[in-house]
Design a protein around this motif. Structure first.
Motif, short mmCIF file in Angstrom:
data_model
loop_
_atom_site.label_atom_id
_atom_site.label_comp_id
_atom_site.label_asym_id
_atom_site.label_seq_id
_atom_site.Cartn_x
_atom_site.Cartn_y
_atom_site.Cartn_z
N ASN A 143 0.78 -1.22 0.00
CA ASN A 143 0.00 0.00 0.00
C ASN A 143 0.81 1.28 0.00
OD1 ASN A 143 -2.69 -0.56 -0.17
ND2 ASN A 143 -2.63 -1.46 1.88
N THR A 144 2.12 1.16 -0.31
CA THR A 144 2.90 2.40 -0.36
C THR A 144 3.41 2.59 -1.78
OG1 THR A 144 4.89 1.20 0.17
CG2 THR A 144 3.70 2.19 2.01
N HIS A 145 3.67 3.83 -2.10
CA HIS A 145 4.27 4.11 -3.40
C HIS A 145 5.61 3.43 -3.48
CE1 HIS A 145 1.44 7.61 -3.39
NE2 HIS A 145 1.28 7.13 -4.60
N ILE A 146 6.40 3.55 -2.40
CA ILE A 146 7.76 3.05 -2.45
C ILE A 146 7.78 1.55 -2.70
CG2 ILE A 146 7.93 2.78 0.07
CD1 ILE A 146 10.76 4.03 -2.09
N ALA A 220 0.42 -4.52 -9.01
CA ALA A 220 -0.26 -3.32 -8.52
C ALA A 220 -1.56 -3.70 -7.83
CB ALA A 220 -0.54 -2.38 -9.68
N MET A 221 -2.23 -4.71 -8.38
CA MET A 221 -3.52 -5.07 -7.83
C MET A 221 -3.39 -5.88 -6.54
SD MET A 221 -6.53 -6.97 -9.37
CE MET A 221 -7.65 -7.17 -8.06
N THR A 222 -2.36 -6.75 -6.48
CA THR A 222 -2.29 -7.65 -5.33
C THR A 222 -1.54 -7.08 -4.15
OG1 THR A 222 -0.44 -8.69 -6.45
CG2 THR A 222 -2.57 -9.78 -6.63
N LEU A 223 -0.66 -6.13 -4.39
CA LEU A 223 0.10 -5.57 -3.28
C LEU A 223 -0.54 -4.31 -2.73
CD1 LEU A 223 3.78 -6.06 -4.46
CD2 LEU A 223 2.53 -7.33 -2.72
N ASN A 224 -1.71 -3.97 -3.24
CA ASN A 224 -2.31 -2.69 -2.96
C ASN A 224 -3.78 -2.84 -2.80
OD1 ASN A 224 -1.05 -0.13 -3.10
ND2 ASN A 224 -0.20 -0.85 -5.02
#
Ligand SMILES: Nc1ncnc2c1ncn2[C@@H]1O[C@H](COP(=O)(O)OP(=O)(O)OP(=O)(O)O)[C@@H](O)[C@H]1O
Ligand SMILES: [Mg+2]
Lengths: 283, 355, 329
Positions: A143-146, A220-224
């Motif tokens: 959920n972070t940009h980094i 992008a979908m699974t880590l966020n």
């Protein structure tokens, strides 16, 4: 003659979805879901098929949140821009220095390392995402940009290393050697002689890294699921809600989202073959 | 100043490019490495510069061992075989680049650049990029880039290889003048013997990665160490005639199948296979002839015009023979005197010079 | 200086140098035959390649092993204690029909997609060989789809494929070809995905094939013309074999990529649709909808074995391809 016809029809069919995308973005929602054939934009009031009244409402309402989501399109676009740009800068930087190392030094097992690098690209995101998620949780990265920036940097390294290696191999060694005998260190020779000459290569590599980070979906979908959602995840999330979808607004968003990609594609048109084949085929 | 000891380089693919080269240069001396393509000249130079690691042997500069120290610490000016001008910099930036990390202030840098610019006559090129220049101009800039500093050592790898003859000797002179002014020791690689003769304090002739002969231009030209050097130097090269040595007590002869040439007394065993060498310009066309002098008789086949002289192609019992002459001879028999003091004798089998 | 022969020369040269009245004053040194020390310091080259390789190892090698470990546990996505369950997860993988179904779906998709894209792409490349007006514009337009995000493309194709108002059915209707329900008919869903994939990736195969065709030297065709070979013979004996390595490259690129198919599935039919559940979609379903991380890892390991086997073939091809084209890897 047969060739012309074949080529012409394929071109027509392939271009149609692109044209339709454009048309959809300037229709009203009613016109979009109207089963009668509406293709011709016209100014006349109360246009009837095959005409429709174009409107810019889709673009105007671009940023309106859709069906209960808190954020509008621009929020997600911003996430995509930040993650795309920063990860691209990082991959090009790491990839260029790595490619330079492989190009100019005798590195034990160089061939194997290079193919290891390439093969990381073949792993399906979903097959490696579990351990990554666990790792990320340990470091508080989901959920972070980094978190995504780091991941995309790694994901694009295969591309960056292979592309840049191709470009750097083309720069004669004599240039650095001249700098070395003139008293410059290897690092100075790299920054002052190689980097300026590898500019085109770095630009091409950057475009391809940016495109693939921009378009990435699986990670992008699974880590966020909240803060760093990118545009593809946002769009794909609308899938379950087809009937209620404000298509004009979405397609306007799609166009805004793909416009930079199209521009970049045109800019690197002479290097596309190289880019999509990881530098293994040169034009 | 510069010393190479048993320097060798075997490339990873097994090519033995240089095999035990040893040489030394005095301060300010200009050495020319001369040899055919692929004989290891560039490789030797690159090892001196520190661009290639020798597989054996060592390199010393000013008595200090530098065999494995980085190129950047050796203080060398290098001109590459193919210019290697930085394509992304203007000519001016190219010339300035070697000066930027030696702690010169702007004024001194400008002075140094102005100096080479006038010497080489390249003032009008300063704002162009290398790709806009002709080969000759690029070569001049490459020369300028090396000459703009005063390094311990100049290494030149065929710096004039691609230039037309006229400009070439001009540049050669320009460089030689500067080199003499600054007294910078120089190793100059070429495969052009004329250039070697014109420039060198000492010529080092290489072949297959090995030094075959080393000496002043005079020495290597007049006293070639072996058949290879004899043939390689001079244009045309030395006349080489194969035959046999006949020692008859008080007189000695050089015998070919069809002729016998009387020779001065030399300690050579009877019946040995000998090759006789003599340069076309050292023989003279003479009639009448002293009976006792070494001579050959032949028929003129052709006269080749060389501007200020002719090269006569003769058919002799000993085989084809070239003679330099001031006049053309179209046909007929003629006698050629072989001056004793100019004759070189080689062992045919080993190629080594006997006397 | 009269010595000839290597050893003699070296000795002579050295004596000559040493003997010059001590002019050079060699200090006796131990530098003879010194071992090969690269004069660049070793740390530097590792500084160049190290960071990138470390990141790749951290993001790829470590997860593989961790995944292997998890596959023997009953770990849940929500966290909490996991216990070791032996090979139970693998038994589940091989006994549940949905894994076999997903395998079949993926295989069908990959085979059809690669076959259609490569042959259609090759045919297009043949048409693109000769120069004609507007060629570069045409090429540019054709290349756009493959640069787009598959997820976004998938979403947008909903508009095109919609059974009621989709443009495709409007055209088919006009042609009197009926109204297939592309997005809801279980028999058609997979073909809808295939259609999207073909639209996106045929130009890719075309681009690579074109490079292969353009690399064929023209004099071969002239020779064939002199031999009066028929057009078919020329194609079969010259064009096809000489462009084959690149066509194979395109096929391999597409195979490894199609194997990962996930984005369009998510955007068009969702992960749990039996008709279109590819391996990646199945993994998603198990891990993120059923929260079974351990079991998901077992699935992932099996998928990885397949992917790694295929990519090894791919890498081999690139290696031979590169050596044959004279470029070191
Ligand atoms: N990096 C290398 N790897 C393998 N062999 C090499 C390498 N560089 C040079 N060689 C070989 O070493 C030999 C000597 O090469 P070198 O370049 O020193 O010759 P040269 O005398 O400079 O010739 P030229 O007059 O053509 O420049 C040649 O046979 C060459 O093919
Ligand atoms: Mg050379």
């Amino acid at each position: 003659m047969v060739k012309r016809f074949f080529l012409g029809s394929y071109f027509f069919i392939a271009a149609l979805p692109l044209v339709w995308l454009l048309l959809t973005s300037v229709k009203t929602r009613t016109d979009v879901i109207d089963p009668s054939f509406r293709v011709l934009p016209t100014q006349t009031v109360e246009a009837s098929p095959p005409s429709f009244n174009p409107t810019t409402a889709g673009y105007r309402d671009l940023n309106e949140p859709i069906s209960g989501s808190v954020h509008g399109f621009l929020h997600f676009l911003w996430n995509s821009i930040v993650i795309g740009l920063l990860s691209t800068i990082a991959s090009v930087a790491l990839g260029t220095s790595c490619a330079y190392g492989f190009s100019r030094f005798d590195i034990p097992g160089a061939r194997d390392w290079l193919f290891f690098t390439l093969s990381t690209r073949f792993l399906p995101p979903l097959a490696v995402v579990v351990p990554l998620l666990v790792m990320y949780r340990t470091f508080d990265l989901p959920n972070t940009h980094i978190g995504l920036i780091l991941l995309y940097t790694g994901f694009n390294l295969s591309l960056a290393v292979w592309l840049m290696k191709g470009f750097i191999d083309e720069i004669p060694k004599a240039y650095e050697e001249a700098a070395l005998v003139d008293g410059y260190s290897r690092w100075q020779a790299f920054t002052r002689i190689i980097l300026p000459q590898a500019r085109t290569g770095m630009a091409v590599t950057a475009v391809f890294c940016l495109i693939s980070a921009w378009n990435e979906f699986g990670f992008a979908m699974t880590l966020n699921n909240a803060r760093a959602i990118t545009v593809p995840v946002y769009f794909a999330g609308l899938q379950g809600d087809i009937q209620g979808i404000p298509w004009p607004r979405i397609t306007a968003g799609v166009l805004v989202f793909v416009a930079p990609i199209v521009v970049f594609t045109v800019l690197v048109r002479n290097h596309i073959l190289r880019g999509v084949t990881f530098g293994t085929v040169k034009q | 100043m510069l010393e190479l000891v048993d320097l060798s380089k075997t490339f990873p693919d097994g090519t033995q490019a240089v095999r035990g080269v040893s040489l030394g240069a005095d301060p300010g001396e200009l050495l020319v490495l001369l040899g055919p393509s692929g004989c290891g000249k560039t490789t030797t130079l690159r090892m001196i510069a520190g661009l290639e690691s020798p597989t054996a042997g060592c390199v010393r500069l000013d008595g200090q061992e530098v065999t494995h120290s980085p190129a950047s610490e050796r203080d060398i000016g290098f001109v590459f075989q193919f210019y290697a001008l930085y394509p992304h910099m203007t000519v001016l930036a190219n010339l300035e680049f070697p000066l930027q990390n030696v702690g010169l202030d702007a004024e001194n840098r400008q002075a140094a650049i102005n100096d080479v610019v006038t010497r080489l006559g390249i003032a009008h090129l300063l704002d162009s990029f290398p790709s806009q220049l002709s080969g000759g101009d690029q070569q001049r800039i490459a020369l300028g880039r090396a000459m703009v500093r005063t390094p311990r050592l100049y290494l030149m790898d065929e710096p004039l290889g691609t230039i037309d003859t006229g400009l070439r000797s001009d540049l050669r002179e320009t460089f030689r003048t500067q080199q003499l002014d600054l007294e910078v020791t120089t190793v100059y690689v070429t495969h052009d013997q004329e250039e070697a003769m014109q420039l060198a304090d000492r010529i080092i002739i290489m072949r297959d990665g090995v030094i075959v002969q080393e000496g002043s231009p005079h020495e290597v030209y007049d006293e070639p160490a072996d058949l290879y050097v004899a043939d390689f130097l001079g244009s045309p090269g030395m006349n080489l005639v194969q035959g046999r040595w006949e020692d008859q007590g008080e007189r000695a002869f050089f015998a070919t199948k069809e002729s016998r040439i009387s020779m001065p007394q030399i300690e050579i065993e009877n019946d040995r296979d000998i090759t006789l060498g003599v340069r076309p310009e050292h023989v003279s066309v003479e009639t009448p002839l002293e009976e006792s002098a070494a001579h050959l008789t032949g028929r003129v086949k052709r006269s080749e015009y060389r501007g200020d002289h002719y090269i006569l192609h003769l058919d002799t019992p000993a085989g084809p023979f070239l003679v330099r002459s001031d006049r053309a001879h179209t046909s007929g028999q003629m006698n050629v005197r072989l001056p004793d003091e100019r004759l070189c004798l080689f062992d045919t089998k080993t190629g080594r010079r006997l006397a | 200086m009269t010595a000839y022969g290597e050893g003699a020369i070296i000795r002579a040269a050295r004596n000559d140098v040493l003997g010059r009245d001590g002019k050079y004053g060699w200090p006796q040194s131990d530098c003879w035959n010194s071992t090969l020390i690269p004069h660049e310091n070793d740390h530097l080259k590792y500084a160049f390649v190290g960071p990138a390789l470390l990141l790749l190892i951290a993001l790829n090698i470590f997860p593989l092993f961790y995944s292997l470990f998890l596959s023997f546990t009953n770990a849940e996505l929500s966290g909490g204690a996991a216990t070791f369950v032996g090979t139970a997860n693998y038994s589940t993988v091989f006994s549940t029909p949905r894994f076999a179904t997903a395998m079949r779906t993926t295989a069908t998709f990959v085979c059809l997609a690669v076959a259609i894209e490569v042959s259609l792409g090759y045919a297009l490349a043949l048409c693109f060989r000769a120069p004609f007006r507007g060629k570069s514009v045409m090429l540019a337009v054709l290349l756009v789809p493959m640069m787009l995000s598959p997820a976004v493309v998938g979403l947008y194709w909903n508009v095109i494929l919609n059974g009621n108002y989709g443009i495709l059915n409007q055209i088919l209707g006009a042609l009197g070809a009926g109204q297939p329900q592309w997005l809801t008919d279980p028999d058609l869903k997979l073909y809808s995905l295939l259609l999207i994939d073909v639209w996106m990736w045929t130009p890719f195969a075309m681009l690579i094939s074109l490079a292969g065709l353009n690399a064929i030297p023209g004099h071969l065709y002239e020779a064939a013309q002199i031999d009066r070979a028929s057009r078919w013979t020329v194609f079969r004996r010259i064009t096809l074999p000489l462009s084959f390595p690149l066509v194979a490259l395109a096929a391999l690129f597409r195979t490894t990529d199609a194997l990962k198919l996930f984005d369009q599935v998510m955007a068009v039919t969702g992960p749990n649709d039996e008709a279109t559940q590819t391996l990646s979609a199945l993994l998603y379903q198990v891990i993120f909808r059923n929260y079974k991380m351990g079991q998901g890892s077992a699935y992932a390991m099996v998928v990885l074995v397949i992917v790694i086997a295929l990519s090894t073939i791919f890498v081999r091809h690139i290696q031979t391809f590169q050596t044959r084209h004279g470029r070191a890897a």
